[in-house]
Scaffold this active site. Structure first.
Site, short mmCIF file in Angstrom:
data_model
loop_
_atom_site.label_atom_id
_atom_site.label_comp_id
_atom_site.label_asym_id
_atom_site.label_seq_id
_atom_site.Cartn_x
_atom_site.Cartn_y
_atom_site.Cartn_z
N HIS A 39 -12.27 -4.59 4.22
CA HIS A 39 -11.04 -4.33 3.44
C HIS A 39 -9.85 -5.10 4.02
O HIS A 39 -9.18 -4.63 4.94
CB HIS A 39 -10.75 -2.83 3.45
CG HIS A 39 -9.74 -2.42 2.43
ND1 HIS A 39 -9.78 -1.20 1.79
CD2 HIS A 39 -8.67 -3.06 1.93
CE1 HIS A 39 -8.76 -1.13 0.94
NE2 HIS A 39 -8.06 -2.25 1.02
N ASP A 80 -8.09 -2.23 6.26
CA ASP A 80 -7.10 -2.30 5.17
C ASP A 80 -5.89 -3.11 5.65
O ASP A 80 -4.73 -2.70 5.49
CB ASP A 80 -6.68 -0.91 4.68
CG ASP A 80 -5.85 -1.00 3.40
OD1 ASP A 80 -5.65 -2.11 2.87
OD2 ASP A 80 -5.39 0.06 2.91
O1 DOR Z 1 -1.23 0.59 2.18
C1 DOR Z 1 -1.77 -0.15 1.37
N1 DOR Z 1 -1.39 -1.45 1.22
N2 DOR Z 1 -2.73 0.34 0.58
C2 DOR Z 1 -3.25 -0.36 -0.43
O2 DOR Z 1 -4.09 0.15 -1.10
C3 DOR Z 1 -2.72 -1.70 -0.75
C4 DOR Z 1 -2.16 -2.34 0.44
C5 DOR Z 1 -1.38 -3.62 0.13
O3 DOR Z 1 -1.88 -4.44 -0.63
O4 DOR Z 1 -0.29 -3.79 0.70
#
Ligand code: DOR
Length: 433
Positions: free
Chosen positions: A61, A306
């Protein structure tokens, strides 16, 4: 013939259930041999006696922002950050500008990756056109162009009918869907977890049920369609329970958790520090505990960063206007090593960062099996690092972990048999970037 010999390291390859001291020989970009005492001549011999050697990590991710948001990250800066974090393969999220809903964008990303020549990038294509949640993307064309999975990450697909059709179609394409589970009507612009703290701070809350209701719905849709569903960045205790039950039924469900959801909670927002602002939001300590148990019990398959880099001007604004996300790829490994090695053991941790994501997304990576690409992480388990985001390779300096002293020092990263990171520096494979 190029040969690299790593002598005497502790080799951990969960895919092959290997955890032993041995030598490892790399030849022509591939793992040639793992054995007790290899006496082959080599171009370079590395003393790895106090090191752990494992497959290069796979991060399922990652947001690298190119095209469209190059001020936040580029394929070059993000690939360097990945390598510095021990990540040699990553899934590339489609919320770029334009979003990855056209094969030409996948071609562009692949070209850029070849020029940069560091981590392997596996594009994830948008599930719906423009990731707007209305009309399905051209999934077969996108898969033919190289998309390994589909997602509208950053957004939920609120419309159940659209999601049902997407899963039916994906069954034919034989690719998994990555779900950002957060019902839009329930989340309703929430800035943090709905809790006593959100009331105290006067910030709009996004309730846990926004996530859980979608996890429930998409488990039902997985049961109906047989399509593989991977839940990204799960954050609540009930999400773990729902997925646990679905797995008992042997449904094709998998999931991941981030280091920040395992380590942080909504009390930490007390000072309105937007470095703690993420989606889904940080929950509470009960949720954190349940996530850790889920990780230990195998309900949670992978750990993913992420990685969501943002520019200073996106974060240093009033909390309400700040962007969601943490620049996390350079700290993921050290964080989990520091805080969860005791709970899980090294081999289990590495499994969740290598062979598990490889199996879920059908990637040719994540193992040191002989004959496979030599993507290798070498780290000193007794080393220490201090998080200092001003020294990140990533353009995104947004992290709540600044100043922490963490276990493990990444000494070397090898990609396709070439040393691409050593002594804290990236060794580019190609000059043309
Ligand atoms: O905190 C986040 N940032 N969650 C997400 O699902 C998207 C991501 C982003 O693209 O900045």
């Amino acid at each position: 013939m190029s040969k690299l010999l790593l002598k005497g390291g502790r080799i951990i390859d969960p895919a092959k259930k290997v955890d032993k001291k041995a030598d490892l020989l790399v030849e022509n970009g591939l793992v040639k041999q793992i054995a007790d005492n290899i006496n082959s001549k080599a171009d370079k011999i590395i003393d790895a006696y106090s090191m752990v050697i494992c497959p290069g990590l796979i991060d399922s991710h990652v947001h690298l922002r190119e095209p469209g948001y190059e001020e936040k990250e580029t394929i070059k800066s993000g690939s360097e950050a990945a390598i510095a974090g021990g990540v040699t393969s990553l899934l590339y999220m489609p919320n770029t500008k334009p979003v990855i809903d056209d094969p030409a964008i996948i071609d562009f990303i692949k070209e850029r990756q070849k020029e940069v020549g560091l981590a392997d990038i596996y594009p994830v294509a948008a599930l719906t056109k423009g990731s707007l949640g209305n009309e399905l993307s051209e999934m077969q064309f996108l898969a033919d162009a190289g998309a390994v999975a589909f997602s509208d990450d950053g957004n939920n697909v609120d419309n159940g009918e659209v999601m049902r059709r997407a899963l039916e179609y994906l069954k034919l394409v034989n690719k998994p869907v990555l779900v950002h589970a957060e019902d839009g009507s329930l989340a309703n612009g929430g800035q943090m977890n709905e809790s006593a703290m959100s009331t105290k701070l006067g910030l709009k809350g996004s309730p846990k049920i926004a996530e859980e209701i979608i996890i429930f719905r998409d488990i039902v849709l997985a049961r109906l369609t047989g399509t593989r569903v991977h839940f990204m960045h799960i954050s609540t205790a009930n999400s773990v329970e729902l997925i646990k039950e679905a797995k008992k039924e042997k449904l094709p469900i998998t999931c991941e958790v981030t280091p920040h959801h395992l380590l942080l909670d909504d009390n930490m927002l007390e000072n309105y520090d937007s470095n703690y602002k993420v989606k889904p939001p940080l929950r509470n300590s009960e949720d954190r505990k349940a996530l850790l148990i889920g990780l230990k019990e195998g309900v949670i398959d992978c750990i993913a960063s992420d990685h969501a880099p943002h520019a200073l001007q996106d974060k240093e604004v009033e909390f309400e206007y700040a962007a969601f996300g943490i620049s996390g790829i350079e700290t993921m490994f050290n964080l989990v090593l520091t805080y969860f090695e005791k709970d899980l053991g090294l081999s289990k941790l590495i499994e969740k960062l290598t062979i598990n994501p490889a199996n879920i997304f059908d990637l040719e990576a994540g193992t040191l099996a002989e004959g496979k690409s030599a993507d290798i992480l070498v780290f000193n388990p007794k080393g220490k690092v201090e998080v200092d985001s001003s020294k990140y390779f990533s353009k995104g300096r947004n992290t709540p972990f600044n100043g922490r002293s963490l276990n493990g020092r990444i000494e070397m990263v090898i990609k396709n048999g070439k040393i691409v990171f050593a002594e804290g520096k990236i060794k580019p494979l190609s000059k043309k970037v």
